[in-house]
Design an enzyme around this catalytic site. Structure first.
Site, PDB file in Angstrom:
ATOM      1  N   TYR A   2      -0.941   3.411  -1.438  1.00  0.00           N
ATOM      2  CA  TYR A   2      -0.946   3.516  -2.899  1.00  0.00           C
ATOM      3  C   TYR A   2      -1.202   4.949  -3.350  1.00  0.00           C
ATOM      4  O   TYR A   2      -0.609   5.413  -4.337  1.00  0.00           O
ATOM      5  CB  TYR A   2      -1.980   2.563  -3.496  1.00  0.00           C
ATOM      6  CG  TYR A   2      -1.504   1.139  -3.540  1.00  0.00           C
ATOM      7  CD1 TYR A   2      -0.969   0.600  -4.710  1.00  0.00           C
ATOM      8  CD2 TYR A   2      -1.561   0.334  -2.406  1.00  0.00           C
ATOM      9  CE1 TYR A   2      -0.513  -0.702  -4.752  1.00  0.00           C
ATOM     10  CE2 TYR A   2      -1.110  -0.977  -2.438  1.00  0.00           C
ATOM     11  CZ  TYR A   2      -0.577  -1.491  -3.610  1.00  0.00           C
ATOM     12  OH  TYR A   2      -0.110  -2.780  -3.638  1.00  0.00           O
ATOM     13  N   HIS A  34       5.791 -13.399  -5.814  1.00  0.00           N
ATOM     14  CA  HIS A  34       5.853 -12.059  -5.238  1.00  0.00           C
ATOM     15  C   HIS A  34       6.081 -12.080  -3.728  1.00  0.00           C
ATOM     16  O   HIS A  34       6.684 -11.165  -3.181  1.00  0.00           O
ATOM     17  CB  HIS A  34       4.547 -11.329  -5.566  1.00  0.00           C
ATOM     18  CG  HIS A  34       4.568  -9.869  -5.278  1.00  0.00           C
ATOM     19  ND1 HIS A  34       5.359  -8.980  -5.974  1.00  0.00           N
ATOM     20  CD2 HIS A  34       3.885  -9.118  -4.374  1.00  0.00           C
ATOM     21  CE1 HIS A  34       5.166  -7.762  -5.516  1.00  0.00           C
ATOM     22  NE2 HIS A  34       4.279  -7.802  -4.543  1.00  0.00           N
ATOM     23  N   ASP A  66       7.863  -5.872  -2.861  1.00  0.00           N
ATOM     24  CA  ASP A  66       6.658  -5.050  -2.873  1.00  0.00           C
ATOM     25  C   ASP A  66       6.991  -3.669  -2.284  1.00  0.00           C
ATOM     26  O   ASP A  66       8.000  -3.082  -2.660  1.00  0.00           O
ATOM     27  CB  ASP A  66       5.520  -5.755  -2.124  1.00  0.00           C
ATOM     28  CG  ASP A  66       4.149  -5.167  -2.434  1.00  0.00           C
ATOM     29  OD1 ASP A  66       3.557  -5.553  -3.456  1.00  0.00           O
ATOM     30  OD2 ASP A  66       3.691  -4.308  -1.648  1.00  0.00           O
TER      31      ASP A  66
END
Length: 400
Positions: free
Chosen positions: A310, A364, A180
């Protein structure tokens, strides 16, 4: 002294904040839902009611807080940032320094299972010669690190922070690992500090990562075109969270900062969608683990600052210019439950790939889901890179 001191750190939640949390959980207002396949539109109401009931009646924060504090943790100021990190010495003849970086919606909590496996491999059936000394920092805006006050804390800025942290700890060279955001930051560290990185190991390569494609590069293969098509399909079906967190994170943060149930639902949906589970996320990641991660975000008020990463990545994406490559040796591992991952040829357009592997299970959140398998792959990748590659000052042989 600011910018030089490294201070021990432990965390003890404010009892009043814990009482307020219980009140908010017990007074949750639940949405309606339409008849549909479970999880199609998000976490089912029945699941979230059971999750919150467990949180209220069975989850024990005190036990989890003690577990967190059992790891050697420190804070130090680097520029405008206070950086929190675990610094766990390895047990072996020559432990190699390794920076582990977490992701979103995780935190350093997602690394707690794998850290002992890396620092003390002999206790898990491994070879002491493969031991690492692990440094696991919290990204600025996450958990116990400070929240950025200005724009600009991108993956490139964090890579520079990690390099400065390792200098402060006395490590001239080190390895980097992550999934990630940890994969972005590890790759950015290798790009900006190639002389410091012995190797970089990634258990994820972002769907948004783009190597530069010039007229001199080989044309896309059918396998690469298929990968880009899968990314487009995944983005259309699952990428709404990226759009909101990369453009209007503050709007969403009012709900997630005010409602622990809202925060939990936002995170639980990702724990379920991105893990290698069959039906529910706690098949793979326990409720205690999920709640502890959520608690770290709630108790530190970092729901907004965490998702803001983000927007920083949108403004400063990890895209390479023509002719630019990440030169330190790179290992990449695929997991069957992972988000779309590229073929090796795509990664080799940007990375010096010397290790490519596939694990039989996991998704993930590999360090949470399959820590033993991931730890062994990390050991395998770094094993040939150890000889004569690491330099440690006397002050770096144990935490300060």
């Amino acid at each position: 002294m600011k910018d030089t001191a490294i201070n021990p750190f432990t965390f003890h939640a404010d009892p009043e904040v814990l009482r307020d949390l219980r009140k908010r959980l017990s007074r949750a207002i639940w949405p309606d839902e339409v008849v549909a396949d479970a999880w199609r539109y998000g976490p089912p109401v029945d699941y979230m009611k059971s999750f919150v009931a467990y949180w209220l009646d069975q989850y024990d924060w005190q036990t989890q807080e003690e577990r967190l504090n059992s790891f050697p943790q420190f804070v130090t100021d680097i520029g405008e940032h206070r950086i929190h990190f675990i610094h766990q010495p390895g047990k072996g003849p020559a432990p190699a320094p390794l920076v582990l970086t977490h992701g979103w919606p995780g935190s350093f909590v997602e690394l707690l299972k794998i850290i002992p496996m890396l620092t003390d491999p002999a206790s898990y059936g491994g070879d002491p010669a493969d031991a690492f000394t692990v440094i696991a920092p919290s990204i600025p805006g996450y958990g116990f690190s400070s929240r950025p006050k200005e724009r600009g804390t991108s993956v490139f800025a964090v890579a520079d922070l990690w390099a400065k942290l390792m200098t402060r700890l006395g490590y001239a060279k080190f390895g980097a690992q992550g999934g990630d955001w940890g994969s972005w930051i590890s790759a950015a560290t290798a790009l900006q500090h190639p002389d410091r990185l012995v190797g970089v190991h990634l258990n994820y390569l972002s769907t948004r990562f783009r190597p530069a494609l010039s007229p001199d590069d080989p044309p896309l293969t059918s396998e690469e075109e298929g990968y880009l098509a899968r990314v487009a399909d995944w983005t259309a079906a699952e990428g709404a969270y990226i759009a909101i967190q990369a453009t209007k994170p503050l709007t969403l943060s009012y709900a997630l900062t005010d409602s622990p149930v809202g925060l939990a639902a936002w995170y639980v949906e990702k724990f379920r969608s991105w893990s290698d589970c069959q039906v529910e996320p706690d098949e793979i990641i326990s409720k205690d683990e999920m709640i502890t991660d959520i608690m770290v975000h709630w108790l530190t008020g970092t729901a907004h600052s965490a998702m803001r990463f983000y927007s920083e990545s949108r403004e400063h994406p990890l895209h390479l210019a023509a002719g630019q490559r990440i030169t330190p040796p790179c290992g990449i591992v695929h997991l069957p439950g992972e988000l779309p991952m590229p073929p090796r040829s795509w990664a080799e357009r940007a990375f010096n790939v010397v290790h490519w592997s596939n694990l039989p299970r996991g998704g993930h959140f590999a360090a949470w889901e399959v820590p033993g398998l991931l730890a062994e792959d990390i050991r395998t990748f770094f094993r040939p890179l150890r000889q004569g590659s690491y330099s440690m000052g006397d002050e770096a042989k144990s935490p300060p």
